[in-house]
Design a protein around this motif. Structure first.
Motif, PDB file in Angstrom:
ATOM      1  N   GLY A  48       0.815  -1.206   0.000  1.00 51.86           N
ATOM      2  CA  GLY A  48       0.000   0.000   0.000  1.00 51.86           C
ATOM      3  C   GLY A  48       0.848   1.255   0.000  1.00 51.86           C
ATOM      4  O   GLY A  48       2.070   1.214  -0.137  1.00 51.86           O
ATOM      5  N   VAL A  49       0.190   2.386   0.185  1.00 53.95           N
ATOM      6  CA  VAL A  49       0.857   3.675   0.081  1.00 53.95           C
ATOM      7  C   VAL A  49       1.940   3.853   1.151  1.00 53.95           C
ATOM      8  O   VAL A  49       2.997   4.420   0.879  1.00 53.95           O
ATOM      9  CB  VAL A  49      -0.168   4.835   0.107  1.00 53.95           C
ATOM     10  N   SER A  50       1.718   3.379   2.375  1.00 48.80           N
ATOM     11  CA  SER A  50       2.730   3.569   3.426  1.00 48.80           C
ATOM     12  C   SER A  50       3.980   2.739   3.157  1.00 48.80           C
ATOM     13  O   SER A  50       5.051   3.054   3.656  1.00 48.80           O
ATOM     14  CB  SER A  50       2.161   3.228   4.808  1.00 48.80           C
ATOM     15  N   ALA A  51       3.848   1.677   2.356  1.00 48.95           N
ATOM     16  CA  ALA A  51       5.003   0.863   1.960  1.00 48.95           C
ATOM     17  C   ALA A  51       5.519   1.300   0.586  1.00 48.95           C
ATOM     18  O   ALA A  51       6.318   0.588  -0.025  1.00 48.95           O
ATOM     19  CB  ALA A  51       4.621  -0.608   1.934  1.00 48.95           C
ATOM     20  N   GLN A  52       5.057   2.434   0.111  1.00 45.16           N
ATOM     21  CA  GLN A  52       5.418   2.975  -1.198  1.00 45.16           C
ATOM     22  C   GLN A  52       5.123   1.968  -2.312  1.00 45.16           C
ATOM     23  O   GLN A  52       5.895   1.799  -3.239  1.00 45.16           O
ATOM     24  CB  GLN A  52       6.872   3.430  -1.214  1.00 45.16           C
ATOM     25  N   LEU A 106       0.657 -12.499  -4.496  1.00 44.64           N
ATOM     26  CA  LEU A 106       1.622 -13.547  -4.135  1.00 44.64           C
ATOM     27  C   LEU A 106       1.841 -14.516  -5.293  1.00 44.64           C
ATOM     28  O   LEU A 106       2.965 -14.934  -5.566  1.00 44.64           O
ATOM     29  CB  LEU A 106       1.125 -14.295  -2.894  1.00 44.64           C
ATOM     30  N   PHE A 107       0.778 -14.867  -5.995  1.00 47.05           N
ATOM     31  CA  PHE A 107       0.861 -15.813  -7.109  1.00 47.05           C
ATOM     32  C   PHE A 107       1.621 -15.217  -8.294  1.00 47.05           C
ATOM     33  O   PHE A 107       2.409 -15.883  -8.943  1.00 47.05           O
ATOM     34  CB  PHE A 107      -0.554 -16.215  -7.548  1.00 47.05           C
ATOM     35  N   ARG A 108       1.391 -13.952  -8.580  1.00 49.16           N
ATOM     36  CA  ARG A 108       1.988 -13.298  -9.748  1.00 49.16           C
ATOM     37  C   ARG A 108       3.401 -12.869  -9.389  1.00 49.16           C
ATOM     38  O   ARG A 108       3.606 -11.876  -8.708  1.00 49.16           O
ATOM     39  CB  ARG A 108       1.141 -12.092 -10.152  1.00 49.16           C
ATOM     40  N   GLU A 109       4.398 -13.600  -9.846  1.00 47.35           N
ATOM     41  CA  GLU A 109       5.786 -13.358  -9.474  1.00 47.35           C
ATOM     42  C   GLU A 109       6.437 -12.366 -10.434  1.00 47.35           C
ATOM     43  O   GLU A 109       7.307 -12.708 -11.229  1.00 47.35           O
ATOM     44  CB  GLU A 109       6.545 -14.675  -9.416  1.00 47.35           C
ATOM     45  N   GLU A 110       5.993 -11.130 -10.322  1.00 45.60           N
ATOM     46  CA  GLU A 110       6.538 -10.033 -11.112  1.00 45.60           C
ATOM     47  C   GLU A 110       6.034  -8.722 -10.520  1.00 45.60           C
ATOM     48  O   GLU A 110       5.137  -8.705  -9.693  1.00 45.60           O
ATOM     49  CB  GLU A 110       6.097 -10.132 -12.575  1.00 45.60           C
ATOM     50  N   SER A 111       6.604  -7.636 -10.976  1.00 42.47           N
ATOM     51  CA  SER A 111       6.100  -6.316 -10.611  1.00 42.47           C
ATOM     52  C   SER A 111       5.138  -5.850 -11.685  1.00 42.47           C
ATOM     53  O   SER A 111       5.286  -6.188 -12.851  1.00 42.47           O
ATOM     54  CB  SER A 111       7.252  -5.310 -10.498  1.00 42.47           C
ATOM     55  N   ARG A 112       4.160  -5.086 -11.288  1.00 42.53           N
ATOM     56  CA  ARG A 112       3.244  -4.429 -12.229  1.00 42.53           C
ATOM     57  C   ARG A 112       3.352  -2.941 -11.954  1.00 42.53           C
ATOM     58  O   ARG A 112       2.522  -2.353 -11.290  1.00 42.53           O
ATOM     59  CB  ARG A 112       1.806  -4.924 -12.029  1.00 42.53           C
ATOM     60  N   TRP A 113       4.459  -2.376 -12.436  1.00 42.51           N
ATOM     61  CA  TRP A 113       4.775  -0.992 -12.141  1.00 42.51           C
ATOM     62  C   TRP A 113       5.136  -0.299 -13.429  1.00 42.51           C
ATOM     63  O   TRP A 113       5.779  -0.927 -14.266  1.00 42.51           O
ATOM     64  CB  TRP A 113       5.966  -0.941 -11.166  1.00 42.51           C
ATOM     65  N   PRO A 114       4.784   0.895 -13.722  1.00 45.71           N
ATOM     66  CA  PRO A 114       4.147   1.862 -12.843  1.00 45.71           C
ATOM     67  C   PRO A 114       2.636   1.650 -12.765  1.00 45.71           C
ATOM     68  O   PRO A 114       2.036   1.080 -13.659  1.00 45.71           O
ATOM     69  CB  PRO A 114       4.468   3.196 -13.500  1.00 45.71           C
ATOM     70  N   GLY A 115       2.095   2.113 -11.692  1.00 47.03           N
ATOM     71  CA  GLY A 115       0.650   2.169 -11.571  1.00 47.03           C
ATOM     72  C   GLY A 115      -0.003   1.144 -10.690  1.00 47.03           C
ATOM     73  O   GLY A 115      -1.162   1.298 -10.356  1.00 47.03           O
ATOM     74  N   TYR A 116       0.705   0.100 -10.266  1.00 47.33           N
ATOM     75  CA  TYR A 116       0.008  -0.891  -9.457  1.00 47.33           C
ATOM     76  C   TYR A 116       0.818  -1.255  -8.220  1.00 47.33           C
ATOM     77  O   TYR A 116       0.581  -0.735  -7.156  1.00 47.33           O
ATOM     78  CB  TYR A 116      -0.354  -2.107 -10.302  1.00 47.33           C
ATOM     79  N   TYR A 117       1.781  -2.141  -8.328  1.00 50.53           N
ATOM     80  CA  TYR A 117       2.615  -2.482  -7.181  1.00 50.53           C
ATOM     81  C   TYR A 117       3.988  -2.924  -7.664  1.00 50.53           C
ATOM     82  O   TYR A 117       4.187  -3.277  -8.821  1.00 50.53           O
ATOM     83  CB  TYR A 117       1.983  -3.581  -6.313  1.00 50.53           C
ATOM     84  N   PHE A 118       4.936  -2.907  -6.739  1.00 52.23           N
ATOM     85  CA  PHE A 118       6.314  -3.289  -7.020  1.00 52.23           C
ATOM     86  C   PHE A 118       6.680  -4.445  -6.104  1.00 52.23           C
ATOM     87  O   PHE A 118       6.633  -4.301  -4.885  1.00 52.23           O
ATOM     88  CB  PHE A 118       7.234  -2.081  -6.776  1.00 52.23           C
ATOM     89  N   ARG A 119       7.002  -5.593  -6.682  1.00 58.48           N
ATOM     90  CA  ARG A 119       7.479  -6.734  -5.898  1.00 58.48           C
ATOM     91  C   ARG A 119       8.994  -6.633  -5.815  1.00 58.48           C
ATOM     92  O   ARG A 119       9.691  -6.822  -6.813  1.00 58.48           O
ATOM     93  CB  ARG A 119       7.108  -8.069  -6.573  1.00 58.48           C
ATOM     94  N   ALA A 120       9.527  -6.330  -4.650  1.00 59.06           N
ATOM     95  CA  ALA A 120      10.969  -6.146  -4.489  1.00 59.06           C
ATOM     96  C   ALA A 120      11.742  -7.415  -4.821  1.00 59.06           C
ATOM     97  O   ALA A 120      12.889  -7.350  -5.267  1.00 59.06           O
ATOM     98  CB  ALA A 120      11.281  -5.691  -3.059  1.00 59.06           C
ATOM     99  N   PHE A 122      10.776  -9.566  -7.161  1.00 55.22           N
ATOM    100  CA  PHE A 122      10.641  -9.723  -8.607  1.00 55.22           C
ATOM    101  C   PHE A 122      10.478  -8.320  -9.202  1.00 55.22           C
ATOM    102  O   PHE A 122       9.369  -7.908  -9.542  1.00 55.22           O
ATOM    103  CB  PHE A 122       9.430 -10.592  -8.963  1.00 55.22           C
ATOM    104  N   PRO A 123      11.573  -7.566  -9.339  1.00 55.48           N
ATOM    105  CA  PRO A 123      11.467  -6.141  -9.661  1.00 55.48           C
ATOM    106  C   PRO A 123      11.049  -5.812 -11.095  1.00 55.48           C
ATOM    107  O   PRO A 123      10.664  -4.676 -11.362  1.00 55.48           O
ATOM    108  CB  PRO A 123      12.869  -5.608  -9.375  1.00 55.48           C
ATOM    109  N   ASP A 124      11.117  -6.765 -12.001  1.00 52.60           N
ATOM    110  CA  ASP A 124      10.825  -6.463 -13.400  1.00 52.60           C
ATOM    111  C   ASP A 124       9.452  -6.973 -13.820  1.00 52.60           C
ATOM    112  O   ASP A 124       8.942  -7.960 -13.283  1.00 52.60           O
ATOM    113  CB  ASP A 124      11.888  -7.102 -14.310  1.00 52.60           C
ATOM    114  N   MET A 125       8.907  -6.297 -14.827  1.00 56.56           N
ATOM    115  CA  MET A 125       7.701  -6.804 -15.469  1.00 56.56           C
ATOM    116  C   MET A 125       8.131  -7.941 -16.394  1.00 56.56           C
ATOM    117  O   MET A 125       9.095  -7.818 -17.128  1.00 56.56           O
ATOM    118  CB  MET A 125       7.006  -5.709 -16.279  1.00 56.56           C
TER     119      MET A 125
END
Length: 157
Positions: A48-52, A106-120, A122-125
Motif C-alpha cells: 500500500g501507500v505507506s510501503a510505497q 503472491l501468485f503473480r511473481e513479477e512487478s506491475r509498475w508503474p501504476g500498481y505495485y512493485f514486488r521487491a 521480482f522487480p521487473d515486469m
C-alpha cells in the motif's frame, strides 16, 4: 439466514454491559476498528501507500498469517444499530476481497509498475510469462483457493 444476518446485533446486545465504553469490549469488535485493522494489514504487507506500493514474498506471507487471525476475529464483529450492521457485512466482504487480492499478488511473481505495485523480490515486469490474467476460485467446502493463469485473447486487429 435472518438469524445469521442479525447475529452481530445480538452479540452487541449480549455483551455491551461488560465495558463502560461500547467501543472497547473484550467480547466483540466494532466495524470501524475492524476496518482499521484490515486497512493497516493490506497497506503494510500487500504494497500500500505507506510501503510505497512495494512488497515481497515474506511480507505477503506474513500478511496472510495476520489475515487468518483477522478472519478469526471477524466472528466477533458486533453492531449497535442497522448502520453498523451494514458496516459489519461490508467489512466481511472486504476481508474476502483482501484475501483474494493478497493471494493474486503472491501468485503473480513479477512487478506491475508503474501504476500498481512493485514486488521487491521480482522487480521487473515479465511480459513473456505474466502477460495474462490470474483467476482464482475459492472452495468453501475445502477452504482452499485455486489460482491459475488465463491467456489474454486480443479481439481487436
Amino acid at each position: 439466514m435472518k438469524k445469521t444476518i442479525l447475529a452481530p446485533m445480538d452479540l452487541y446486545e449480549a455483551n455491551v454491559k461488560y465495558s463502560s465504553d461500547p467501543d472497547i469490549n473484550p467480547a466483540f469488535i466494532k466495524p470501524k476498528m475492524f476496518m482499521f485493522r484490515l486497512q493497516k494489514l493490506m497497506d503494510e504487507y500487500c504494497g500500500g501507500v505507506s510501503a510505497q506500493f512495494t512488497t515481497n514474498k515474506a511480507l505477503l506471507e506474513r500478511g496472510m498469517e495476520l489475515l487468518v487471525m483477522l478472519k478469526e476475529d471477524s466472528t466477533k464483529l458486533a453492531a449497535a444499530d442497522l448502520h453498523e450492521l451494514l458496516r459489519v457485512w461490508e467489512n466481511t466482504h472486504r476481508m474476502w476481497i483482501a484475501e483474494s487480492h493478497l493471494r493474486h499478488v503472491l501468485f503473480r511473481e513479477e512487478s506491475r509498475w508503474p501504476g500498481y505495485y512493485f514486488r521487491a523480490d521480482f522487480p521487473d515486469m515479465d511480459e513473456k510469462n505474466w502477460k495474462c490474467f490470474v483467476n482464482s476460485v475459492y472452495d468453501p467446502k475445502t477452504d482452499k483457493w485455486t489460482m491459475k493463469k488465463v491467456p489474454i485473447v486480443n479481439l481487436a486487429v
